[in-house]
Design a protein around this motif. Structure first.
Motif, mmCIF file in Angstrom:
data_model
loop_
_atom_site.group_PDB
_atom_site.id
_atom_site.type_symbol
_atom_site.label_atom_id
_atom_site.label_comp_id
_atom_site.label_asym_id
_atom_site.label_seq_id
_atom_site.Cartn_x
_atom_site.Cartn_y
_atom_site.Cartn_z
ATOM 1 N N GLN A 46 -13.664 4.712 -4.173
ATOM 2 C CA GLN A 46 -13.948 3.384 -4.223
ATOM 3 C C GLN A 46 -14.684 2.676 -3.018
ATOM 4 O OE1 GLN A 46 -10.660 1.583 -6.194
ATOM 5 N NE2 GLN A 46 -10.519 -0.406 -4.761
ATOM 6 N N ALA A 81 -14.725 -4.641 -14.774
ATOM 7 C CA ALA A 81 -13.533 -4.556 -14.349
ATOM 8 C C ALA A 81 -12.934 -3.229 -15.260
ATOM 9 C CB ALA A 81 -12.510 -5.682 -14.688
ATOM 10 N N HIS A 85 -12.122 0.534 -14.181
ATOM 11 C CA HIS A 85 -10.779 0.968 -14.254
ATOM 12 C C HIS A 85 -11.026 2.397 -15.261
ATOM 13 C CE1 HIS A 85 -6.616 1.155 -16.173
ATOM 14 N NE2 HIS A 85 -6.210 0.269 -15.258
ATOM 15 N N ALA A 90 -10.056 0.277 -9.356
ATOM 16 C CA ALA A 90 -9.699 -1.360 -9.379
ATOM 17 C C ALA A 90 -9.762 -2.126 -8.260
ATOM 18 C CB ALA A 90 -8.142 -1.585 -9.973
ATOM 19 N N GLU A 91 -10.561 -3.293 -8.306
ATOM 20 C CA GLU A 91 -10.880 -4.282 -7.323
ATOM 21 C C GLU A 91 -10.169 -5.461 -7.523
ATOM 22 O OE1 GLU A 91 -11.985 -6.701 -4.380
ATOM 23 O OE2 GLU A 91 -12.528 -7.106 -6.652
ATOM 24 N N PRO A 92 -8.873 -5.918 -6.729
ATOM 25 C CA PRO A 92 -8.089 -6.920 -7.241
ATOM 26 C C PRO A 92 -8.876 -8.224 -7.419
ATOM 27 C CG PRO A 92 -7.297 -5.714 -5.331
ATOM 28 C CD PRO A 92 -8.767 -5.006 -5.501
ATOM 29 N N ALA A 93 -9.950 -8.509 -6.650
ATOM 30 C CA ALA A 93 -10.709 -9.898 -6.915
ATOM 31 C C ALA A 93 -11.344 -9.845 -8.041
ATOM 32 C CB ALA A 93 -11.498 -10.118 -5.824
ATOM 33 N N THR A 95 -10.490 -7.816 -10.674
ATOM 34 C CA THR A 95 -9.465 -7.949 -11.928
ATOM 35 C C THR A 95 -9.325 -9.042 -12.349
ATOM 36 O OG1 THR A 95 -8.861 -5.651 -11.406
ATOM 37 C CG2 THR A 95 -7.381 -6.912 -12.764
ATOM 38 N N GLN A 96 -8.950 -10.090 -11.354
ATOM 39 C CA GLN A 96 -8.443 -11.329 -11.412
ATOM 40 C C GLN A 96 -9.654 -12.290 -12.119
ATOM 41 O OE1 GLN A 96 -5.336 -12.747 -11.103
ATOM 42 N NE2 GLN A 96 -4.948 -10.656 -10.761
ATOM 43 N N ASN A 127 -4.259 -4.553 -15.833
ATOM 44 C CA ASN A 127 -3.198 -4.646 -15.010
ATOM 45 C C ASN A 127 -2.408 -3.334 -14.666
ATOM 46 O OD1 ASN A 127 -3.101 -7.339 -14.015
ATOM 47 N ND2 ASN A 127 -2.352 -7.787 -16.117
#
Length: 268
Positions: A46, A81, A85, A90-93, A95-96, A127
């Motif tokens: 990652q 995203a 996946h 996954a990259e949180p920002a 994904t949001q 998620n």
């Protein structure tokens, strides 16, 4: 609760070429990262993949409204995203951003009823915890639609650079390019490049030499990532090499992501 696969979700974006180009980039970086990680225990896939991938696709995600539509940004964020996946990341920002993109696309009625019906399933997929790949992903053969004597502009973060295409290797496999020694605040045109010499690589002996790169991955014109742009064709005069020493070898094999490191040396 209904479930959906990555490919089923991606198909509902109705953006086949965009998805394919992002997948090319993610697969290429992931394949290299998995190879390197076998020999470097400090390296994670990652951390190798995300910075160069985002540096390229931020040209869309952070692109000006006059160049990139809101729907295209949303589709790009969601496709990125989903594909990360799919490849175990996954990259949180991001994904949001993708979750918000789903709501945006539904609000704009930009996609089909099938996409709307699968909204919850797509969100659940994003998620969920991604599963790391067990083997390197496959990658497509090299291909380019550039031609010899093209001049291209390339964006990296807030700056722009330019390169001259000397030749195309094989049967449209990849361009052999040479960088201009200039860094620009906006996308350059040929008038900006007048008098701009060739950039050279400086070696440990202190000598600055001609530097040519065989650039894999520079496939589509126009570029779906909005990172590189054709600004002229049929330019018979390459950048001037008058101050440079002879090269070491014919050219170095490179790609869109290795190129980022070279660009950071130019015009600073």
């Amino acid at each position: 609760m209904s479930t959906i696969s990555h490919q089923q979700a991606l198909d509902k974006l109705a953006a086949r070429q965009l998805v394919q180009v992002i997948e090319d980039d993610v697969a290429s970086l992931t394949s290299l990262a998995m190879s390197y990680a076998r020999h470097d225990k400090q390296l994670t896939v990652q951390t190798y993949v995300l910075p160069p991938l985002l540096a390229r696709w931020n040209c869309i995600l952070q692109g000006p409204a006059e160049e990139v539509s809101a729907a295209y940004k949303d589709k790009t964020a969601l496709a990125m995203a989903l594909l990360l996946h799919k490849h175990g990341m996954a990259e949180p920002a991001l994904t949001q951003l993708a979750l918000q993109a789903i709501d945006n696309l539904n609000a704009a009625v930009a996609l089909s009823d099938a996409f709307f019906r699968d909204t919850d399933a797509i969100k659940d997929l994003l998620n969920s915890l991604p599963v790391a790949l067990k083997k390197r992903p496959s990658t497509r053969d090299n291909l380019t639609f550039l031609r010899a004597q093209d001049v291209i502009a390339i964006q990296l973060e807030q700056y722009f650079y330019a390169a001259y295409v000397h030749e195309i290797h094989g049967f449209n496999e990849y361009p052999i390019i040479e960088l201009y020694d200039g860094r620009f605040d906006s996308r350059p045109d040929m008038a900006d490049l007048q008098g701009c010499a060739a950039w050279g690589e400086t070696y440990n002996d202190g000598l600055t030499r001609i530097s040519m790169q065989a650039l894999c991955g520079m496939r589509h014109v126009p570029d779906p990532a909005n990172q590189f742009h054709l600004i002229a064709s049929g330019i018979t005069t390459p950048p001037d090499r008058g101050s440079l020493r002879p090269p070491v070898g014919l050219y170095a094999m490179s790609d869109l992501f290795r190129l980022q490191k070279e660009l950071q040396k130019v015009g600073g």
